[in-house]
Design a protein around this motif. Structure first.
Motif, short mmCIF file in Angstrom:
data_model
loop_
_atom_site.label_atom_id
_atom_site.label_comp_id
_atom_site.label_asym_id
_atom_site.label_seq_id
_atom_site.Cartn_x
_atom_site.Cartn_y
_atom_site.Cartn_z
N ARG B 130 -8.59 1.36 17.02
CA ARG B 130 -7.15 1.28 16.79
C ARG B 130 -6.52 2.67 16.87
O ARG B 130 -7.19 3.68 16.62
CB ARG B 130 -6.88 0.71 15.38
N SER B 131 -5.25 2.70 17.19
CA SER B 131 -4.53 3.97 17.18
C SER B 131 -4.37 4.46 15.75
O SER B 131 -4.11 3.68 14.83
CB SER B 131 -3.15 3.79 17.80
N ASP B 133 -1.95 5.81 14.69
CA ASP B 133 -0.58 5.47 14.30
C ASP B 133 -0.53 4.17 13.51
O ASP B 133 0.43 3.91 12.78
CB ASP B 133 0.31 5.33 15.54
N GLU B 134 -1.53 3.33 13.70
CA GLU B 134 -1.55 2.03 13.02
C GLU B 134 -2.27 2.10 11.67
O GLU B 134 -2.42 1.09 10.99
CB GLU B 134 -2.26 0.98 13.89
N ARG B 137 -0.32 0.69 8.60
CA ARG B 137 -0.12 -0.74 8.69
C ARG B 137 -1.44 -1.49 8.49
O ARG B 137 -1.54 -2.40 7.67
CB ARG B 137 0.47 -1.08 10.07
N ASP B 138 -2.45 -1.05 9.24
CA ASP B 138 -3.75 -1.73 9.19
C ASP B 138 -4.37 -1.69 7.79
O ASP B 138 -4.85 -2.70 7.28
CB ASP B 138 -4.74 -1.09 10.17
#
Lengths: 206, 206
Positions: B130-131, B133-134, B137-138
DNA sequence: GTTTGTGAAACGATTCACAGCT
DNA sequence: AGCTGTGAATCGTTTCACAAAC
């Protein structure tokens, strides 16, 4: 040389890293307090650590960064490069072969061995994986100073004995096994799962 | 719980491994001397280590293997599984994701993050990278108990702060950097090059 | 005035040794 | 008789504190 604690040696390695940083920033002198802050210890600890090996500082001023770095390299035996054999071309082995921190500190991985026929002959970061059967021949032709052991636990002791017979005097062991070696051989075992377990303990007991 | 030395906790982890071995061999009871021999320490050390947490043995007999193993798991917080995020999908990260020792000890790597667009979206051992940047959120959607940090040194502190803000309470750090964290967060740093340097020191000073 | 280098003091971990239980 | 559990003794490491050097 009188016995110096392992914890002291580890801190010296850290100080050397910080000195390299300081040098990169053009800092010329550094006090024990500055080194201590960077390393999460105390100035007295820094001075005591250094005092086992001599007195390198100037009172009222501190330490000359390049000079102290040079001294530490000498003390730690980092004034030369080391030839290292990797035993085991599994996941961890593959990562370590490419890990730049080893090269940066003066450790060159010059050969890789494995038992798995599927791996033997493949290229890893410019090195050809060799059969473990060739270990004796290869290391006699091209001796190494150290070995990094990343075999399964049940193979570790047998390989260790071969390495010892071949004159390897230092082994970094990632196999979760206790290695028996003669006194003149130094082994450092790193157990990654155990590190997580100390975290688990810390999380649990608060 | 009164403060117990890190060295004690590490030995407890080792004892647990040996107990698991003994249990696999059908051994029912074990003496402190037997555990000590297996772990390269002394029987007094074993008994002292255990005594911080209670008295688990039977005088004249020793310790019941399954019972002591169970107790140690409890003490070490290994009676459950842990969700772990891997930060950094480089060489070391890739190796660790596939390292079976983590799973065996109860640590499940449930997500991997990286900054490199070339890596984001690729599959690693069944997980999609995953990025970074996530990350927020993740991890808010699927919280983790711990993080394994395998970023470059200069990115480590910033990521650490995000992890701390997200409630991560334990970090295993492979980046060669000192991480600043609040008191309630526990960090364990593993510096592989430094381990080789202690070997270099040992080789040099003899 | 600042900072080192180092004995001495304090602290912490390991080893000893034995009473107490099985 | 055998082995644990633990206070006491020992050993090693870190911290203190200050005289000496710059």
């Amino acid at each position: 040389m009188r016995k110096v604690a392992d914890s002291t040696v580890r801190r010296l390695s850290l100080y050397l890293r910080f000195l390299d940083e300081f040098e990169g920033q053009g800092v010329e002198t550094v006090s024990s307090a500055a080194l201590a802050q960077r390393g999460g210890t105390t100035s007295a600890q820094v001075r005591k650590d250094l005092s086992f090996f001599g007195s390198f500082g100037k009172r009222g001023l501190g330490y000359f960064v390049p000079e102290l770095a040079q001294r530490l390299r000498q003390i730690l035996g980092l004034g030369r490069r080391y030839r290292v054999a990797m035993i085991g071309a599994g996941k961890i082995g593959s990562a370590l072969v490419q890990y730049r921190g080893f090269q940066q500190s003066g450790f060159d991985i010059v050969s890789i061995f494995d038992v798995d026929p599927a791996k033997i002959g493949t290229q890893w970061n410019g090195l050809t994986v060799r059969s473990i059967d060739e270990l004796d021949r290869d290391l006699r032709a091209q001796p190494v100073d150290m070995a990094v052991l990343v075999t399964p636990a049940d193979a570790a002791q047998a390989v260790t004995e071969r390495l010892v017979a071949l004159g390897v005097k230092a082994i970094l062991n990632f196999a979760p096994a206790q290695l028996n070696v003669p006194d003149e051989v130094v082994v450092k075992t790193v157990n990654l799962a155990l590190e997580l377990e100390t975290l688990s303990y810390a999380l649990t007991n608060r």
